[in-house]
Design an enzyme around this catalytic site. Structure first.
Site, PDB file in Angstrom:
ATOM      1  N   ARG A  27      34.995-107.295  32.641  1.00 37.57           N
ATOM      2  CA  ARG A  27      36.112-108.169  32.268  1.00 37.57           C
ATOM      3  C   ARG A  27      35.732-109.649  32.287  1.00 37.57           C
ATOM      4  NH1 ARG A  27      41.015-105.509  32.475  1.00 37.57           N
ATOM      5  NH2 ARG A  27      42.078-107.505  32.556  1.00 37.57           N
ATOM      6  N   ASN A 101      43.969-114.319  37.284  1.00 35.94           N
ATOM      7  CA  ASN A 101      43.541-113.961  35.929  1.00 35.94           C
ATOM      8  C   ASN A 101      44.629-114.453  34.987  1.00 35.94           C
ATOM      9  OD1 ASN A 101      42.716-112.694  33.586  1.00 35.94           O
ATOM     10  ND2 ASN A 101      43.385-110.658  34.219  1.00 35.94           N
ATOM     11  N   GLY A 102      44.245-115.220  33.984  1.00 32.51           N
ATOM     12  CA  GLY A 102      45.240-115.756  33.055  1.00 32.51           C
ATOM     13  C   GLY A 102      44.991-117.237  32.841  1.00 32.51           C
ATOM     14  N   GLU A 501      31.952-103.477  10.958  1.00 31.90           N
ATOM     15  CA  GLU A 501      31.782-103.050  12.338  1.00 31.90           C
ATOM     16  C   GLU A 501      30.300-103.049  12.733  1.00 31.90           C
ATOM     17  OE1 GLU A 501      33.488-102.856  14.805  1.00 31.90           O
ATOM     18  OE2 GLU A 501      32.538-101.464  16.184  1.00 31.90           O
ATOM     19  N   LYS A 505      28.802-105.294  15.756  1.00 33.53           N
ATOM     20  CA  LYS A 505      28.057-104.713  16.884  1.00 33.53           C
ATOM     21  C   LYS A 505      26.744-105.452  17.076  1.00 33.53           C
ATOM     22  CE  LYS A 505      30.376-102.980  18.610  1.00 33.53           C
ATOM     23  NZ  LYS A 505      31.727-102.767  18.251  1.00 33.53           N
ATOM     24  N   LYS A 623      35.454-107.977  28.074  1.00 35.13           N
ATOM     25  CA  LYS A 623      35.952-106.742  27.485  1.00 35.13           C
ATOM     26  C   LYS A 623      37.374-106.880  26.960  1.00 35.13           C
ATOM     27  CE  LYS A 623      35.669-102.396  26.411  1.00 35.13           C
ATOM     28  NZ  LYS A 623      34.874-102.108  25.206  1.00 35.13           N
TER      29      LYS A 623
HETATM   30  C1  AGP Z   1      34.282-105.054  20.102  1.00 35.41           C
HETATM   31  O1  AGP Z   1      32.994-104.611  20.280  1.00 35.41           O
HETATM   32  C2  AGP Z   1      34.681-106.256  20.789  1.00 35.41           C
HETATM   33  N1  AGP Z   1      34.186-106.383  22.067  1.00 35.41           N
HETATM   34  C3  AGP Z   1      36.048-106.822  20.480  1.00 35.41           C
HETATM   35  O2  AGP Z   1      36.000-107.195  19.143  1.00 35.41           O
HETATM   36  C4  AGP Z   1      37.304-105.967  20.711  1.00 35.41           C
HETATM   37  O3  AGP Z   1      37.323-104.889  19.834  1.00 35.41           O
HETATM   38  C5  AGP Z   1      38.555-106.845  20.531  1.00 35.41           C
HETATM   39  O4  AGP Z   1      38.536-107.853  21.491  1.00 35.41           O
HETATM   40  C6  AGP Z   1      39.845-106.067  20.606  1.00 35.41           C
HETATM   41  O5  AGP Z   1      40.002-105.459  21.830  1.00 35.41           O
HETATM   42  P1  AGP Z   1      41.107-104.344  22.083  1.00 35.41           P
HETATM   43  O6  AGP Z   1      40.767-103.187  21.216  1.00 35.41           O
HETATM   44  O7  AGP Z   1      40.996-104.036  23.530  1.00 35.41           O
HETATM   45  O8  AGP Z   1      42.420-104.944  21.705  1.00 35.41           O
END
Ligand code: AGP
Length: 628
Positions: A27, A101-102, A501, A505, A623
């Site tokens: 996170r 957090n925030g 995608e 990646k 994340k």
């Molecule tokens: C994807 O590999 C990313 N880390 C990122 O784009 C992610 O998909 C995006 O932040 C959306 O997250 P969520 O699906 O948890 O809403």
């Protein structure tokens, strides 16, 4: 973004906190810290810039002992990643500690006011303003000069603490998941949330606190989800939940189904690789119990709308961010093909402010792995506020979006810990395929056509298992190209979102510039990038646009660009033209994104490993993106 952990019980708090922080590191991972309440109430804080290992090393030399504590792993919003800016932060003269957090939007005016009152700030964070504000509210509540609080840790005596927290919260603008410990009240953790997730884990004579329930695997599976505006008082033996404005509220304990192996590496070098290889199983889990051969359709338990209501919908809006947005694009193609319903896909960050015209037969789906993405949540709230039904396609059970949507579909893909989303993407695509089947069967799709889709879905995990066997080939290709500085990813129709995608990646974990494009669009600009050092990855399985994409491939070859092609097994035609080929099994067009994306995940992974990048914790990322 940012992870919070807390513990009150009989174990050594630092053991639980460090273990929890390691699991929450996805996170945010630029700094971390813990605070432990020692037997006499002294609040010991140890923190460090950098990864959890550095914190753990510091703790080894610090001999911090106590059974109650809080911890934090940070993704910097205010101030760089330094020891000073790491959480926890003291309020007053070491009278209390806070992790948060925030984002507190009005922290500057609070800070100015408190500095005027004599408070000294040691960090650049917004969180330290909360800490000192709490201290000042505590002084106001108790009418003492030093914030002294001579209460015993019994439930009735927490009232002044709760009052002080309430008074402080009333002055905050922004979002928070926060946990506080007080020097004069050892044994107690006070928590509050608004817009940032917090759960409480219930054990036997112990309680846990976490940003994400899965990090409690192996400790407890009994989880209480706190809602926005709720506060909780946590001790080893008590959990008391209050609404910020309405007093005591009862809470429900949910039993979560997770295993230790869900959050461990189980022999893999990285979570990303583990999660890539889990996809055969996670896809089965997403489909399990949802496909009915008898009715040739899909069933979803949690849509919470009647068939009549769903049948009455004439337009679907899919909103999401990042990888989830790419899944939404795949979903658009699927739903329009099978259900012949107009679908619009919009970045949540745009939708939330754009105020598009939505008629009263529009249904919104928010697609999100974490269920916490700030922009997706805001878009969902905005559309819901206008009175439209809102559904979520979400992986994390009990997450904010899952709770706030009117209903939805859980992916059941298990915790995704690698920052680069892999298994969630394929599960999102398969959930959307089932949704397309469902809406199709509500409208014009015949029984036979529905049945064929189900048969193809049933064969999908086997095709994915075969696609995973490309690993060695992909690794060899990665070795050949891992020093390149630019990549193009090109595909059409169902494989256009796969191109996006694949490029995402690669760039997020290897820091190589990569662009995804619809293959034919490439000649309107990006073709200028093509030279012998810029590989183009073509996603080119057989299907309706195969010949068209072949022409695009030849255009790249004619300009000397190296071509890596993802093709169907036995495609000698492309093999004669491309520099490198990756063969995946043939599936129907609508399922191609789920199969063709597998080697692209592997390609990004191997390139990142060869470039010695931190695959699971790429720089600057986190994340779940819980800030705007
Ligand atoms: C994807 O590999 C990313 N880390 C990122 O784009 C992610 O998909 C995006 O932040 C959306 O997250 P969520 O699906 O948890 O809403």
């Amino acid at each position: 973004m940012c992870g919070i952990i807390g513990y009150a019980g009989y174990r050594q708090a630092t053991d639980v906190l460090v273990q929890g922080l390691r699991r929450l590191e996805y996170r945010g991972y630029d700094s971390s810290g813990v605070a432990v309440s020692e037997a006499d109430g002294t609040l010991q804080v140890v923190k460090s810039a950098g990864r959890i290992d550095r914190l753990a090393a510091r703790l080894e030399g610090a001999a911090v002992m106590g059974h109650v504590g809080i911890g934090h792993t940070r993704w910097a919003t205010h101030g760089p990643a330094t020891d000073e800016n790491a959480h926890p932060h003291f309020g007053g003269s070491h009278d209390l500690v806070v992790v948060h957090n925030g984002v507190i939007e009005n922290y500057r005016s609070i800070k100015d006011r408190l500095q005027g009152l004599g408070y000294r700030f040691e960090s650049a964070t917004d969180t330290e303003a909360i800490a000192h504000l709490l201290h000042s509210c505590l002084e106001d509540a108790l009418g003492t000069e030093d914030g002294g609080l001579a209460v015993e840790p019994e439930s009735d005596n927490y009232a002044p603490l709760v009052d002080a927290v309430r008074a402080a919260l009333a002055q905050l603008q922004g979002t928070y998941g926060l946990a506080v410990m007080f020097r004069r009240c050892p044994g107690v953790i006070l928590v509050a949330r608004l817009g940032s997730p917090l759960v409480v884990g219930v054990g036997d004579h112990e309680h846990y606190l976490a940003s994400d329930a899965s990090c409690l695997a192996g400790y407890t599976d009994q989880i209480v989800y706190l809602a926005d505006h709720e506060l909780a008082v946590i001790t080893a033996d008590e959990l008391r939940v209050e609404h910020r404005d309405q007093g005591h509220v009862s809470h429900n304990v949910h039993t979560l189904d997770f295993q230790q192996g869900d959050v461990d590496l189980v022999g893999y070098d990285h979570y990303m690789l583990k999660e890539i290889h889990e996809q055969t199983e996670t896809l089965r889990n997403t489909m399990r119990g949802r496909l009915s051969v008898d009715e040739a359709t899909a069933h979803f338990g949690g849509l919470n709308l009647t068939t009549r209501q769903l049948r009455g919908m004439e337009r679907i809006v899919l909103t999401a961010c990042g990888t989830s947005y790419h899944a939404a694009l795949v979903g658009e193609y699927m739903i329009e093909e099978f259900a012949r319903m107009p679908v619009e896909v919009e970045y949540a960050s745009e939708l939330r402010y754009r105020n598009p015209p939505l008629d009263n037969r529009t249904l919104l789906f928010a697609i999100t792995q974490s269920g916490e993405t700030a922009d997706t949540l805001a878009a969902l709230r905005e559309v819901k506020r206008k009175g439209h039904p809102t559904l979520a396609i979400c992986n994390v059970v009990g997450s904010t979006i899952a709770q706030e949507a009117d209903g939805g579909i859980y992916l059941h893909a298990g915790p995704e810990i690698g920052v680069a989303s892999t298994k969630a993407f394929t599960s999102q695509c398969v959930a959307l395929a089932m949704l397309a089947l469902y809406f199709g069967r509500l409208r014009h799709l015949s029984f036979g056509a529905g049945l064929r889709i189900i048969e193809q879905l049933h064969q999908l995990p086997t095709a994915v298992a075969q696609a995973l066997r490309t690993n060695d080939v992909v690794q060899r290709i990665a070795r050949k190209y891992h020093r390149c500085r630019n990549f193009l990813y090109l595909g059409r129709q169902y494989n256009y979102p796969v191109a996006l995608e694949g490029a995402l990646k690669l760039k997020e974990i290897s820091y190589i510039h990569a662009e995804g494009y619809p293959a034919a669009e490439m000649k309107h600009g990006p073709i200028a990038l093509v030279d012998e050092h810029t590989p183009s990855v073509f996603i080119l399985p057989r299907g309706t646009v195969y010949d068209k994409v072949m022409s695009n491939l030849e255009e790249i070859k004619a300009r000397g660009g190296p071509v890596i092609a993802v093709v169907n097994e036995g495609d000698t035609h492309v093999a004669g033209l491309a520099d490198d080929i990756i063969e995946v099994p043939a599936v129907e067009d609508f399922l191609q994104p789920i199969v063709t994306t597998i080697p692209l995940q592997l390609l990004a992974y191997h390139i990142a490993v060869m470039r010695e990048c931190d695959v699971d914790k790429p720089r600057n990322l986190a994340k779940s993106v819980t800030v705007e």
